[in-house]
Motif scaffolding. Sequence first.
Motif, mmCIF file in Angstrom:
data_model
loop_
_atom_site.group_PDB
_atom_site.id
_atom_site.type_symbol
_atom_site.label_atom_id
_atom_site.label_comp_id
_atom_site.label_asym_id
_atom_site.label_seq_id
_atom_site.Cartn_x
_atom_site.Cartn_y
_atom_site.Cartn_z
ATOM 1 N N PRO A 22 32.983 -42.931 -6.650
ATOM 2 C CA PRO A 22 32.839 -41.506 -6.299
ATOM 3 C C PRO A 22 32.240 -40.674 -7.438
ATOM 4 O O PRO A 22 31.371 -39.827 -7.207
ATOM 5 C CB PRO A 22 34.277 -41.077 -5.998
ATOM 6 C CG PRO A 22 34.946 -42.326 -5.532
ATOM 7 C CD PRO A 22 34.366 -43.410 -6.389
ATOM 8 N N ASN A 23 32.693 -40.904 -8.669
ATOM 9 C CA ASN A 23 32.147 -40.165 -9.802
ATOM 10 C C ASN A 23 30.714 -40.575 -10.096
ATOM 11 O O ASN A 23 29.912 -39.765 -10.568
ATOM 12 C CB ASN A 23 33.009 -40.390 -11.054
ATOM 13 C CG ASN A 23 34.217 -39.482 -11.081
ATOM 14 O OD1 ASN A 23 34.432 -38.702 -10.150
ATOM 15 N ND2 ASN A 23 35.022 -39.564 -12.121
ATOM 16 N N LEU A 24 30.382 -41.845 -9.846
ATOM 17 C CA LEU A 24 29.002 -42.288 -10.028
ATOM 18 C C LEU A 24 28.090 -41.549 -9.071
ATOM 19 O O LEU A 24 27.004 -41.085 -9.461
ATOM 20 C CB LEU A 24 28.907 -43.803 -9.783
ATOM 21 C CG LEU A 24 27.499 -44.396 -9.866
ATOM 22 C CD1 LEU A 24 26.997 -44.382 -11.305
ATOM 23 C CD2 LEU A 24 27.488 -45.825 -9.318
ATOM 24 N N VAL A 25 28.526 -41.401 -7.823
ATOM 25 C CA VAL A 25 27.743 -40.689 -6.816
ATOM 26 C C VAL A 25 27.574 -39.220 -7.214
ATOM 27 O O VAL A 25 26.506 -38.626 -7.042
ATOM 28 C CB VAL A 25 28.412 -40.792 -5.431
ATOM 29 C CG1 VAL A 25 27.687 -39.919 -4.412
ATOM 30 C CG2 VAL A 25 28.424 -42.256 -4.970
ATOM 31 N N ARG A 26 28.652 -38.653 -7.796
ATOM 32 C CA ARG A 26 28.592 -37.247 -8.217
ATOM 33 C C ARG A 26 27.932 -37.076 -9.579
ATOM 34 O O ARG A 26 27.858 -35.976 -10.102
ATOM 35 C CB ARG A 26 30.009 -36.658 -8.263
ATOM 36 C CG ARG A 26 30.677 -36.543 -6.905
ATOM 37 C CD ARG A 26 31.891 -35.623 -6.986
ATOM 38 N NE ARG A 26 32.927 -36.168 -7.851
ATOM 39 C CZ ARG A 26 33.959 -36.894 -7.420
ATOM 40 N NH1 ARG A 26 34.068 -37.168 -6.130
ATOM 41 N NH2 ARG A 26 34.864 -37.346 -8.258
ATOM 42 N N ASN A 29 30.689 -38.692 -15.453
ATOM 43 C CA ASN A 29 31.316 -39.769 -16.224
ATOM 44 C C ASN A 29 30.821 -41.148 -15.789
ATOM 45 O O ASN A 29 31.610 -42.084 -15.613
ATOM 46 C CB ASN A 29 32.847 -39.719 -16.081
ATOM 47 C CG ASN A 29 33.491 -38.928 -17.201
ATOM 48 O OD1 ASN A 29 32.931 -38.778 -18.276
ATOM 49 N ND2 ASN A 29 34.674 -38.415 -16.940
ATOM 50 N N ARG A 30 29.516 -41.296 -15.638
ATOM 51 C CA ARG A 30 28.963 -42.545 -15.124
ATOM 52 C C ARG A 30 29.152 -43.720 -16.084
ATOM 53 O O ARG A 30 29.139 -44.875 -15.662
ATOM 54 C CB ARG A 30 27.482 -42.358 -14.801
ATOM 55 C CG ARG A 30 27.232 -41.504 -13.572
ATOM 56 C CD ARG A 30 25.763 -41.276 -13.320
ATOM 57 N NE ARG A 30 25.162 -40.421 -14.344
ATOM 58 C CZ ARG A 30 23.876 -40.081 -14.361
ATOM 59 N NH1 ARG A 30 23.065 -40.537 -13.420
ATOM 60 N NH2 ARG A 30 23.406 -39.303 -15.308
ATOM 61 N N PHE A 78 28.730 -49.994 -24.919
ATOM 62 C CA PHE A 78 29.075 -48.772 -24.184
ATOM 63 C C PHE A 78 30.560 -48.458 -24.297
ATOM 64 O O PHE A 78 30.956 -47.289 -24.349
ATOM 65 C CB PHE A 78 28.662 -48.904 -22.719
ATOM 66 C CG PHE A 78 27.176 -48.877 -22.498
ATOM 67 C CD1 PHE A 78 26.448 -47.737 -22.805
ATOM 68 C CD2 PHE A 78 26.505 -49.991 -22.013
ATOM 69 C CE1 PHE A 78 25.062 -47.699 -22.625
ATOM 70 C CE2 PHE A 78 25.129 -49.964 -21.830
ATOM 71 C CZ PHE A 78 24.408 -48.828 -22.134
ATOM 72 N N LEU A 79 31.379 -49.500 -24.336
ATOM 73 C CA LEU A 79 32.816 -49.303 -24.511
ATOM 74 C C LEU A 79 33.109 -48.656 -25.856
ATOM 75 O O LEU A 79 33.869 -47.686 -25.947
ATOM 76 C CB LEU A 79 33.532 -50.649 -24.409
ATOM 77 C CG LEU A 79 35.042 -50.642 -24.667
ATOM 78 C CD1 LEU A 79 35.770 -49.970 -23.509
ATOM 79 C CD2 LEU A 79 35.555 -52.066 -24.850
#
Length: 246
Positions: A22-26, A29-30, A78-79
């Motif tokens: 959901p956050n990726l779509v928005r 915080n990708r 990335f981590l």
Amino acid sequence: MIEILQWTTLVACAAATLSRIPNLVRKKNRSLFYIFALMTVATLLSIKAPYLAIDGMLGNTNVANLLLRFIIFGAIYFLGMRIAKGFGDVHGLQFIRGRAGTVVLGLISLALLILFALMDSEGSSVGMMDVYAKDERNRLLVEYYGAAGRAYPAYVCLAILPAMLRAAGSTLPAMLRISALLLAVGGIAITLSLLFPVIPPALGYLTFIINYTAILCFVFGLMLIWLAKAMARRKVPEHIRKPAGT
């Protein structure tokens, strides 16, 4: 036991990845989605059946293992960046994305490619154990290759470990301190992987426990950070969170 740990880790990583869609779509915080997705793929490639199937499609020359190494490099990069930024670790950020970090990543990546090219990698096997058993030359090459693959993740974890230990013992909210502790344990586990060559064959199962403990600690540590932030936002009054007129 090892298979249960492997599949449990895979399920945890996949669930964390799905929770971030959901956050990726928005477009919010990708980076967390990418981290979890890379961890999921890395875990999948470390399990025998998926590894053999994928490497078979790539020619049965253990290219899947080389791919796994670089996926781990991407995930740990990335981590490390995400953790360092989240806890305001300026020094950790410099070590990871600065000149030193770039040089370390470049040299280790080059070493991996050269070592892989030099060995007789024919014949798919998880952990390249069949390649290791071919002869003395391949045994040494696989050992050096494995050491190179563990070196960069250990470098990143050592870069952020001091900040995680400080945060775990700080006065931050309990959930963030627990998160920092989990991330620190994960970092220590990754660093301990440098000692794999000296672990006796009879205790070889410890390598699996250390690796998957690290992954699970990272996944749950990051999820706790996200949960702590979400809870903190809910406590902020609506009129403060949103500018007037929105």
